[in-house]
Design an enzyme around this catalytic site. Structure first.
Site, short mmCIF file in Angstrom:
data_model
loop_
_atom_site.label_atom_id
_atom_site.label_comp_id
_atom_site.label_asym_id
_atom_site.label_seq_id
_atom_site.Cartn_x
_atom_site.Cartn_y
_atom_site.Cartn_z
N GLU A 150 0.81 -1.21 0.00
CA GLU A 150 0.00 0.00 0.00
C GLU A 150 0.84 1.26 0.00
O GLU A 150 0.52 2.25 -0.65
CB GLU A 150 -0.93 0.01 1.22
N LYS A 225 4.68 5.06 -10.06
CA LYS A 225 3.39 5.01 -9.36
C LYS A 225 2.24 4.87 -10.34
O LYS A 225 1.26 4.16 -10.07
CB LYS A 225 3.24 6.26 -8.50
#
Length: 348
Positions: A150, A225
């Site tokens: 996460e 990302k």
């Protein structure tokens, strides 16, 4: 009550903070979460390595003197990462080391060694997820363990888990977001009148930017990302080479001022979009957005992602995108997710 034994690979700001949380809030977390946490291994480039199956004295590890190493407390001056990861008694390996953005090493190897030896992994590193995500996820599944990450995108803000769990029933067709606090801070300071170099120096002085700021300023960090989010949430099967990348280094103060005069604000935006034929295009680019745009008001080190959904339209998730406490929480949230999954499976 279950106690999870942890190996902390890398003992910099993130894993040190996780250790501090365990030391100061361990009893409260045990009561609240229904499980305990114990550190049984630590490795670090400066401190070496320490393995104690009965549990390491965290206060000792956190308060070593400037000239002390783990060798002074029964450990080794060497990190011995592979041996420690493969042979220690940890249930979960918390991986938070420096990673080369080109090949994801050494974090990729750390994750692989752990999964191969039957240990679950939570990592804050982008490299293993972006560059070897499917391979490592398959390895975890084949060995009956967990691979959670996460903190790799928005630090402690649970964007991946939130979208997967809370957007059930929605189709995500794309996203755009501000995924790098350093570049966002620099653009904000340029809007206040600084030129690019001065804004970068200020960011470095404040600890936001590295001595070599290229990963932030040229968009490489955001590129990784975007790749993670596209593959994880849009079901894309793309590689890093499929994500176009332009940073903010070509922007001048004149560009910033001209945009402001037109009611626009420059932002470094990472995005991905699924076309009608199912293909996903992704990229990173500096964009002058209208002040009414949902990302225009995101300032400083805050990150945000706006998801384009079929039933709700745009849904934005915003929160801290950096910080050692926030990123350490991401590791804790990964451990909590592993526990919940294990509990569900045990009662199935």
């Amino acid at each position: 009550m279950k106690t999870y034994d942890l190996a902390l690979i890398g003992f910099g700001g993130v894993n040190r903070t996780l250790a501090e949380i365990i030391a100061t809030r361990g009893d409260a977390l045990r009561s609240e979460l229904g499980f305990g946490l114990r550190v049984v291994a630590i490795t670090d480039l400066r401190l070496g390595s320490l393995v104690q199956a009965e549990g390491i004295d965290i206060e000792m590890a956190l308060n070593l003197g400037a000239n002390e190493t783990f060798a002074d407390h029964g450990g080794s001056r060497d990190t011995n990462n592979e041996a420690v990861i493969r042979s220690c008694t940890a249930d979960i390996v918390c991986e938070a080391t420096f990673t080369n953005p080109d090949d994801g090493e050494p974090a990729v190897s750390h994750v692989r060694w752990a999964l191969e030896s039957g240990k679950s992994v939570c990592t804050t590193n982008k490299g293993p997820v972006a560059l070897r995500g499917p391979e490592l996820a398959a390895l975890a599944a084949s060995n009956g363990v967990h691979f959670e990450f996460e903190g790799a995108v928005m630090s402690g803000t649970p964007v991946i888990r939130l979208a997967k769990k809370m957007f059930a029933g929605l189709k995500i067709d794309g996203f755009e977001g501000i995924l790098n606090g350093t570049s966002n801070y620099v653009l904000g300071r340029m809007e206040s009148g600084l030129d690019l170099d001065a804004a970068i120096r200020e960011a470095q002085d404040l600890g936001y930017a590295e001595a070599n700021p290229a990963a932030d300023i040229e968009g490489y960090d955001v590129r990784l990302k975007v790749l993670i989010l596209a593959n994880q949430l849009l079901g894309a099967d793309i590689t890093l080479q499929d994500v176009s990348c332009e940073g903010i280094s070509s922007l001048s103060r004149d560009d910033i001022e001209h945009a402001a005069s037109q009611g626009l604000r420059w932002k470094l935006i990472g995005s991905a979009k699924r076309s009608a034929n199912g293909a996903v295009t992704a990229g990173v680019k500096a964009v002058a957005v209208p002040l009414a745009h949902e990302l225009a008001g995101i300032s400083g080190a805050t990150n945000a992602v706006s998801f384009n959904t079929d039933l709700l339209g745009p849904v934005m998730v915003s929160g801290p995108g950096a910080g050692r406490v926030e990123t350490a929480y991401a590791l804790l949230s990964d451990i909590i997710a592993m526990h919940h999954t294990s509990e569900v499976l045990s009662h199935a």
